[in-house]
Design a protein around this motif. Sequence first.
Motif, short mmCIF file in Angstrom:
data_model
loop_
_atom_site.label_atom_id
_atom_site.label_comp_id
_atom_site.label_asym_id
_atom_site.label_seq_id
_atom_site.Cartn_x
_atom_site.Cartn_y
_atom_site.Cartn_z
N ASN A 238 0.64 -1.14 -0.01
CA ASN A 238 0.11 0.10 0.49
C ASN A 238 0.93 1.41 0.39
N ARG A 239 2.72 1.20 0.42
CA ARG A 239 2.85 2.24 0.19
C ARG A 239 3.24 3.16 -0.98
N ALA A 240 2.90 4.38 -0.81
CA ALA A 240 2.34 5.16 -2.45
C ALA A 240 3.65 5.27 -2.85
N ASP A 241 4.51 5.53 -2.08
CA ASP A 241 6.14 5.78 -2.69
C ASP A 241 6.37 4.94 -2.74
N TYR A 242 6.54 3.50 -2.13
CA TYR A 242 7.19 2.65 -2.52
C TYR A 242 6.54 1.58 -4.02
N GLN A 243 5.30 1.93 -4.00
CA GLN A 243 4.77 1.41 -5.30
C GLN A 243 5.06 1.80 -6.17
N GLY A 244 5.24 3.34 -6.20
CA GLY A 244 6.16 4.43 -7.08
C GLY A 244 7.43 4.87 -7.78
N ALA A 245 7.76 4.35 -6.74
CA ALA A 245 9.43 3.27 -6.65
C ALA A 245 9.85 1.94 -7.85
N LEU A 246 8.84 1.46 -7.41
CA LEU A 246 8.65 0.40 -8.71
C LEU A 246 9.06 0.92 -10.05
N TYR A 247 7.65 1.78 -9.96
CA TYR A 247 7.32 2.25 -10.96
C TYR A 247 8.00 2.29 -12.03
N THR A 248 8.59 3.61 -11.46
CA THR A 248 10.32 4.50 -11.83
C THR A 248 11.18 3.68 -12.49
N GLU A 249 11.58 2.70 -11.85
CA GLU A 249 11.98 1.52 -11.93
C GLU A 249 11.38 0.84 -13.28
N SER A 250 10.52 -0.26 -13.42
CA SER A 250 10.28 0.43 -14.83
C SER A 250 10.55 1.05 -16.15
N ALA A 251 9.96 1.98 -15.36
CA ALA A 251 10.18 2.96 -16.31
C ALA A 251 11.45 2.83 -16.91
N ALA A 252 12.32 3.25 -16.14
CA ALA A 252 14.22 3.55 -16.48
C ALA A 252 14.13 1.98 -17.35
N HIS A 253 13.46 0.69 -16.91
CA HIS A 253 14.19 -0.74 -17.71
C HIS A 253 13.51 -0.20 -19.68
N HIS A 254 12.23 0.06 -19.29
CA HIS A 254 11.62 -0.13 -20.87
C HIS A 254 12.09 1.39 -21.40
N SER A 255 13.31 2.32 -20.19
CA SER A 255 13.58 3.52 -21.86
C SER A 255 14.87 3.02 -22.04
N VAL A 256 15.41 1.59 -21.46
CA VAL A 256 17.20 1.28 -21.80
C VAL A 256 16.40 0.47 -23.07
N ARG A 257 15.62 -0.46 -23.14
CA ARG A 257 14.85 -0.54 -24.00
C ARG A 257 14.45 0.09 -25.52
N ALA A 258 13.90 1.30 -25.05
CA ALA A 258 13.72 1.80 -25.94
C ALA A 258 14.51 2.60 -26.88
#
Length: 451
Positions: free
Chosen positions: A259-279
Amino acid sequence: MKRIVAICWFSCLVITAQAQEASTQVPTRLSYKEAVKIAIKNNFLLNQEKNNLQLSQAVRTNSVARLAPTVSGTVTALRIDGNSFNQNEGKVENGIRDNIYGSIDANLMLFNSFNRINTIRQSSDLLRAQTSVVKRTEQQVISDVSSQYLQVLLDQELMKIAERNIELLKAQLDQIKGQVELGAKAEVDQITQDALAKGAELTFLRARVTLRNDKALLAQTMLIDATGDFELEDPQWDANFTASLDQELNQLYATAMTNRADYQGALYTESAAHHSVRATRGSYYPNLVAFGSYGSAYNKLQGSAARGFQDQFFTDNTQLQYGLQLNIPIFNNLSNRLSVVRSRVAHNNAKLARSNIENTVKNDVLRAYLNFQDAIAAYQAAEVQLHAAELSYNLEKERYDLGITDLVQYTQANQNYVKAQGDFAQSKFTISFQKILLDFAIGTLKFEDIP
């Protein structure tokens, strides 16, 4: 008639202004939920994050729209004075010639190594991350208001305790004065009691200053006029929150990670950075583009006989072009490599940030859990202490009135009683808001859940 209309128009303006002022006016008696509601509405950090959320939504929409072809139209009108090639005549002519060109062009990216797909995934994750930021910022506002509201409530209670203590000491001073006049008490008791009363007045003044300062801080958090006079309502919540600790610490950890929004946000940010590498890696490979263009032109040399605009632009000079274009990157000064390295570093930093927030979440939950336990123990101890101090004060007062004990013991009992009242007030308000702080730590704090 004009005068009547003017009066009516002016009256409407006055009523509207009064209505707006009434809508923004803070009530003189403010409840906890009202304070949180005002802070959520006015907090500038929260409003900034909401504005950033709108930007993230626009970026996400743009990344999806890039799957569609780009279409543009061009119209050019110019005059040439001098030598120019007349495509209608097939020869170079000298003179003043008017030209009009128009075209519609379209381009469609057929393949670019899944760059657009990964960009869409990246923007979607960034949108989710920003949504989490907004949620956590709102929870932070609730937590800040809770802490400051608690402090102002405590200040109000301490000021009331100080005021009651002044009244009690002055009443006792009047009694001692009468006894000194009768010779039943020594004059030193009157002097000592007067000093105690003056000290209580000083304590009251300090409590009032502290209250004003803390109310100003709360007003600043809510972004309301700090000069306005308002009083906070005691929520009168049940102080028995032992049932709130029925979960084990490991269960609270698991709840916080979900439920912690800051932790979930960090997970989404990490996933976005991963897709940025692939892009960005897609820039190493060729891309295929389909293109098409349909246009026409009109030109006329002044002084010559030429076909009209209708015949030239819509019949004679029309042109359709279409085809495929394969772009092969060979060498561009290592710009693509730099983009990939930059995105990879951002991904590694996002991993570190996520790991750091994960540890922060566990520490926050542990502190909130232990503080909740301590608050319960402190409340129970303060309740017993207050009862004992009250009994001791009443006993010493009765003994002093009978002349059995001296003023020193009576004064000490009174000070202990006042201190016990302050400790009990602080423990009561602390435990009342500790459940909110625990909910904030595990990420389940919501405005709708505030009683």
